[in-house]
Design a protein around this motif. Structure first.
Motif, short mmCIF file in Angstrom:
data_model
loop_
_atom_site.label_atom_id
_atom_site.label_comp_id
_atom_site.label_asym_id
_atom_site.label_seq_id
_atom_site.Cartn_x
_atom_site.Cartn_y
_atom_site.Cartn_z
N SER A 105 0.82 -1.21 0.00
CA SER A 105 0.00 0.00 0.00
C SER A 105 0.86 1.26 0.00
N GLU A 106 1.83 1.32 0.90
CA GLU A 106 2.70 2.50 0.96
C GLU A 106 3.54 2.64 -0.30
N HIS A 107 3.96 1.53 -0.84
CA HIS A 107 4.76 1.55 -2.08
C HIS A 107 3.93 2.11 -3.23
N LEU A 108 2.67 1.69 -3.35
CA LEU A 108 1.81 2.16 -4.42
C LEU A 108 1.49 3.64 -4.27
N LYS A 109 1.28 4.09 -3.06
CA LYS A 109 1.02 5.52 -2.82
C LYS A 109 2.20 6.37 -3.29
N LYS A 110 3.38 5.91 -2.97
CA LYS A 110 4.58 6.64 -3.39
C LYS A 110 4.73 6.63 -4.91
N LYS A 111 4.50 5.48 -5.50
CA LYS A 111 4.65 5.36 -6.95
C LYS A 111 3.57 6.15 -7.70
N ALA A 112 2.37 6.21 -7.14
CA ALA A 112 1.28 6.92 -7.79
C ALA A 112 1.58 8.40 -7.95
N GLN A 113 2.37 8.95 -7.05
CA GLN A 113 2.73 10.36 -7.13
C GLN A 113 3.57 10.67 -8.37
N GLN A 114 4.20 9.64 -8.91
CA GLN A 114 5.03 9.82 -10.10
C GLN A 114 4.19 9.80 -11.38
N GLY A 115 2.92 9.42 -11.26
CA GLY A 115 2.05 9.36 -12.42
C GLY A 115 2.26 8.11 -13.24
N GLY A 116 1.37 7.90 -14.20
CA GLY A 116 1.48 6.73 -15.05
C GLY A 116 0.84 5.50 -14.46
N GLU A 117 0.83 4.42 -15.22
CA GLU A 117 0.21 3.18 -14.79
C GLU A 117 1.08 2.45 -13.77
N ILE A 134 -4.22 -8.21 -3.97
CA ILE A 134 -3.41 -7.11 -4.48
C ILE A 134 -4.32 -6.02 -5.07
N ALA A 135 -5.32 -6.43 -5.84
CA ALA A 135 -6.24 -5.49 -6.46
C ALA A 135 -7.03 -4.70 -5.41
N MET A 136 -7.51 -5.38 -4.38
CA MET A 136 -8.25 -4.69 -3.32
C MET A 136 -7.35 -3.68 -2.60
N THR A 137 -6.11 -4.07 -2.36
CA THR A 137 -5.16 -3.15 -1.72
C THR A 137 -4.94 -1.93 -2.59
N ALA A 138 -4.81 -2.13 -3.89
CA ALA A 138 -4.59 -1.02 -4.82
C ALA A 138 -5.79 -0.08 -4.85
N LEU A 139 -7.00 -0.64 -4.91
CA LEU A 139 -8.19 0.20 -4.96
C LEU A 139 -8.36 1.02 -3.69
N GLU A 140 -7.97 0.47 -2.56
CA GLU A 140 -8.07 1.20 -1.30
C GLU A 140 -6.96 2.24 -1.15
N SER A 141 -5.77 1.91 -1.67
CA SER A 141 -4.59 2.75 -1.43
C SER A 141 -4.48 3.89 -2.43
N VAL A 142 -4.78 3.62 -3.70
CA VAL A 142 -4.60 4.63 -4.75
C VAL A 142 -5.86 4.69 -5.62
N ASP A 221 6.21 -2.52 -11.03
CA ASP A 221 6.46 -1.80 -9.78
C ASP A 221 6.59 -2.77 -8.61
N ALA A 222 5.98 -3.93 -8.74
CA ALA A 222 6.09 -4.97 -7.70
C ALA A 222 5.90 -6.33 -8.35
N ILE A 223 6.62 -7.31 -7.85
CA ILE A 223 6.46 -8.70 -8.26
C ILE A 223 6.19 -9.53 -7.01
N PHE A 224 5.13 -10.30 -7.05
CA PHE A 224 4.82 -11.25 -5.99
C PHE A 224 5.16 -12.65 -6.50
N CYS A 225 6.06 -13.33 -5.80
CA CYS A 225 6.35 -14.73 -6.11
C CYS A 225 6.56 -15.43 -4.78
N ARG A 226 5.45 -15.84 -4.18
CA ARG A 226 5.48 -16.30 -2.80
C ARG A 226 5.18 -17.79 -2.70
N ASN A 227 6.03 -18.47 -1.92
CA ASN A 227 5.82 -19.89 -1.61
C ASN A 227 5.80 -20.77 -2.86
#
Length: 288
Positions: A105-117, A134-142, A221-227
């Protein structure tokens, strides 16, 4: 104290429905390693039997040897997808390893300030709970930002589940308060489907992490590759990490599973926080 006489219990012999010996298991281990990079532990023999026996019944074969012979025949390529689907593990739930999402969430907020997708890749999407989290987090954060999520997996069956975005009530019950009504529509049978706005953010497609090349043409901007890479040996892990590096933006984040540690790839990634990595100074732009 009365000493009771010992009773010799009869030895119970468990017989399998289909013949399955060590040679069959070794053939399977080699095939799944070659096709998916999965290094099966020798202790997984019973698990392998349980997962593949349904394919043998469906194909009306007499043994695992017969199944493997068919799998390796000229016409067996069509069965390989079912073989891989059966042996891949798809344990997942919404907001699994929840400590990652405030960081995202914090990462997306920071990146959103730079504009673009904002672009995110979920490299082991399974049945979709992770990319939808991830999508729900994005919709809430930015809110209002353009966000695209690439969701890939090796297993075509689970990808179809993710694409539909329909989940039983017990899975939805694990969501944070208010998320079910905000992000999902209740269906007539009691299940829930992700709202169209959520589904439109995510594209689902098949991708094998051990393929020599990947059909990805942008940086994330982010890659999730977990477990996932816990099932790979170190050489395979390193090969995948080398291909992740050029696909991550210079200030991007790599989110991995709770039991995954990539200290051996320090020239590519450095640890930023709990199971969150960023590119090392000399890791950016590495070729695959």
């Amino acid at each position: 104290m009365i000493k009771l006489p010992s009773i010799a219990l009869p030895k119970v012999e468990y017989t399998r429905e289909f013949a399955f010996n060590d040679a069959d298991f070794e053939r399977i281990r080699k095939l799944i390693y070659r096709e998916a990079g999965i290094a099966l532990n020798p202790s997984k023999k019973d698990m392998v039997y349980g997962r593949l026996v349904r394919r043998i019944r469906e194909l009306k074969l007499s043994s695992f040897a017969a199944y493997l012979d068919q799998l390796e025949s000229a016409s067996g390529r069509r069965e390989f997808e079912q073989f891989v689907n059966a042996l891949t593990t798809n344990l997942t739930f919404f907001f699994r390893e929840e400590h990652h999402f405030p960081i995202l969430s914090e990462h997306l907020k920071k990146k959103a300030q730079q504009g673009g997708e904002l672009a995110i890749w979920c490299a082991a999407a399974s049945t979709g709970e992770e990319p939808y989290s991830i999508a729900m987090t994005a919709l809430e954060s930015v809110p209002g930002a353009r966000v695209s999520i690439t969701a890939t997996d090796l297993d075509t069956t689970v990808l179809e589940t993710g694409r539909k975005g329909i989940y039983p009530a017990d899975k939805i019950a694990r969501l944070p308060a208010g998320h079910a009504t905000r992000f999902f529509d209740k269906q007539g049978d009691g299940s829930y489907q992700a709202k169209a706005a959520l589904r439109s953010m995510i594209s689902f497609s098949r991708l094998n992490l051990i393929d020599s090349t990947w059909p990805l043409r942008k940086q994330y901007d982010a890659i999730f590759c977990r477990n996932v890479m816990i099932y790979f040996d170190r050489d395979t892990q390193l090969a995948v990490l080398k291909k992740f590096a050029p696909l991550l933006k210079p200030d991007g984040l790599l989110f991995v599973g709770h039991s995954e540690n990539f200290y051996f790839a320090a020239d590519l990634f450095k640890l930023r926080g709990k199971t969150v990595y960023e590119l090392a100074a000399n890791g950016a732009g590495r070729s695959a």
